[in-house]
Design a protein around this motif. Structure first.
Motif, short mmCIF file in Angstrom:
data_model
loop_
_atom_site.label_atom_id
_atom_site.label_comp_id
_atom_site.label_asym_id
_atom_site.label_seq_id
_atom_site.Cartn_x
_atom_site.Cartn_y
_atom_site.Cartn_z
N LEU A 37 20.89 45.69 7.08
CA LEU A 37 21.68 46.67 6.34
C LEU A 37 22.79 46.08 5.78
N ALA A 38 23.63 44.51 6.86
CA ALA A 38 24.47 43.65 6.46
C ALA A 38 23.77 42.95 5.13
N VAL A 39 23.04 42.79 5.04
CA VAL A 39 22.11 41.41 3.93
C VAL A 39 21.29 42.37 3.28
N LEU A 53 33.88 42.40 3.46
CA LEU A 53 33.88 43.01 4.62
C LEU A 53 34.44 44.39 3.81
N MET A 54 33.98 45.29 3.08
CA MET A 54 34.73 46.11 2.74
C MET A 54 34.92 47.93 3.59
N PRO A 55 35.54 47.99 3.84
CA PRO A 55 35.51 49.17 4.59
C PRO A 55 34.71 50.19 5.16
N ALA A 56 34.37 50.66 4.25
CA ALA A 56 33.30 51.77 4.13
C ALA A 56 31.42 51.22 4.48
N ARG A 57 31.10 50.14 3.92
CA ARG A 57 30.42 49.31 3.81
C ARG A 57 30.28 49.55 5.59
N VAL A 58 31.10 48.58 6.11
CA VAL A 58 31.23 48.37 7.45
C VAL A 58 31.30 49.26 8.89
N VAL A 59 32.07 50.40 8.44
CA VAL A 59 31.94 51.62 8.88
C VAL A 59 31.11 52.52 8.67
N GLY A 60 30.63 52.52 7.46
CA GLY A 60 29.06 53.86 7.49
C GLY A 60 27.77 52.69 7.95
N TYR A 61 27.43 51.39 7.72
CA TYR A 61 26.53 51.22 8.35
C TYR A 61 26.71 51.22 10.41
N ALA A 62 27.94 50.74 10.18
CA ALA A 62 28.43 51.42 12.30
C ALA A 62 27.62 52.35 12.50
N ALA A 63 28.15 52.91 11.43
CA ALA A 63 27.93 54.84 11.83
C ALA A 63 26.08 55.53 11.81
N LEU A 64 25.53 54.23 11.08
CA LEU A 64 23.86 54.21 10.93
C LEU A 64 23.55 54.11 11.66
N ALA A 65 23.97 52.60 12.16
CA ALA A 65 23.38 51.65 13.54
C ALA A 65 23.34 52.47 14.96
#
Length: 218
Positions: free
Chosen positions: A87-89, A129-141
Motif C-alpha cells: 500500500l505504501a508504494v 507521509l501524510m497522516p491520513a494515508r499512514v493511519v489509514g494504511y496501518a489500519a488496513l494492515a
C-alpha cells in the motif's frame, strides 16, 4: 445474504471508542489549523482527510484480535507488513525520485488529515507521509493481520483462507487500485478532483469488508 439480525451491532464500548477517535482527531485538527499556516482549502478534501484518520484510529482501537498461537501471529504479522509495504508504494507514501525535485526533509502544511505531511526527497526514493494515508494504511494492515489470524481457525487455514473468500480478497485488490485513482498524489498540484473521492470510497469500503468479512470462513 445476511439478514438484518445478522448485521453487526456496535456495543457501548465500541461507540465510546468511536467517539474518542472523533473527538481526538477534531481537536488535533483544530490545534493544527490554529498554530500553523495550513488552511482548510476545499471543505470536502479536509473532511476526507479527517475521515481517514478517524476511521483508522477507530479500527485500531476497536478491533479485538482472536487468540492464536505465536507461529500464527508471526505469519499474520509478516502478511500485514507486506500488505502495508504494498500500500505504501501503490498509495504514494514511497515513490521514486523526481528529477529536479527538492532533496532533504521538510514539512508540508496540507489541509487537516493530509497534513502536516513529512516529506523527504532523496537520491534513491521519496517519502510523502501524510497522516491520513499512514493511519489509514496501518489500519488496513491491522485488519489484514486480524483476518489472517481468524483464517487460521476457519474451515480453510492461513493465507489460503484469506484469499479464498471474495469478501476478503477484494479489499486487498481494491486498496492497491487507489493508486490508479491518484490515492497518493495529494502533494501534487495536478491531482484530479475525483481521485480524493474515489480513493476515500475505496478505503471506507475496504475497512467495512475487512472488519465485517461477510461470509468469511463459511
Amino acid at each position: 445474504m445476511a439478514t438484518a439480525s445478522e448485521l453487526p451491532r456496535p456495543s457501548r464500548a465500541s461507540l465510546l471508542r468511536a467517539a474518542f477517535a472523533v473527538n481526538t482527531t477534531l481537536i488535533l485538527a483544530f490545534v493544527y489549523l490554529l498554530f500553523t499556516e495550513a488552511s482548510v482549502g476545499a471543505p470536502r478534501y479536509a473532511l476526507y482527510g479527517v475521515a481517514w484518520v478517524i476511521v483508522g484510529l477507530w479500527v485500531m482501537f476497536d478491533t479485538d484480535v482472536a487468540p492464536a498461537s505465536p507461529a500464527t501471529k508471526r505469519k499474520a504479522a509478516a502478511v500485514a507488513v507486506g500488505y502495508f509495504a504494498l500500500l505504501a508504494v501503490a498509495g504514494g507514501l514511497v515513490t521514486s525520485p523526481v528529477p529536479g525535485g527538492t532533496n532533504g526533509l521538510r514539512v508540508a502544511f496540507l489541509p487537516p488529515g493530509w497534513g502536516p505531511a513529512l516529506v523527504y526527497g532523496g537520491d534513491l526514493f521519496n517519502l510523502v507521509l501524510m497522516p491520513a494515508r499512514v493511519v489509514g494504511y496501518a489500519a488496513l494492515a491491522f485488519l489484514v493481520y486480524d483476518t489472517v489470524v481468524e483464517a487460521a481457525g476457519a474451515a480453510v487455514s492461513g493465507v489460503v483462507g484469506l484469499f479464498s473468500c471474495v469478501s476478503c480478497s477484494w479489499p486487498i485488490l481494491a486498496s492497491v487500485a487507489t493508486s490508479v485513482f491518484g490515492g497518493g498524489t495529494a502533494i501534487a498540484a495536478t491531482v484530479t478532483t475525483l481521485s480524493y473521492d474515489l480513493s476515500t470510497l475505496v478505503f471506507l469500503v475496504t475497512v467495512v469488508l475487512l472488519r465485517w468479512r461477510p461470509g468469511f470462513g463459511k
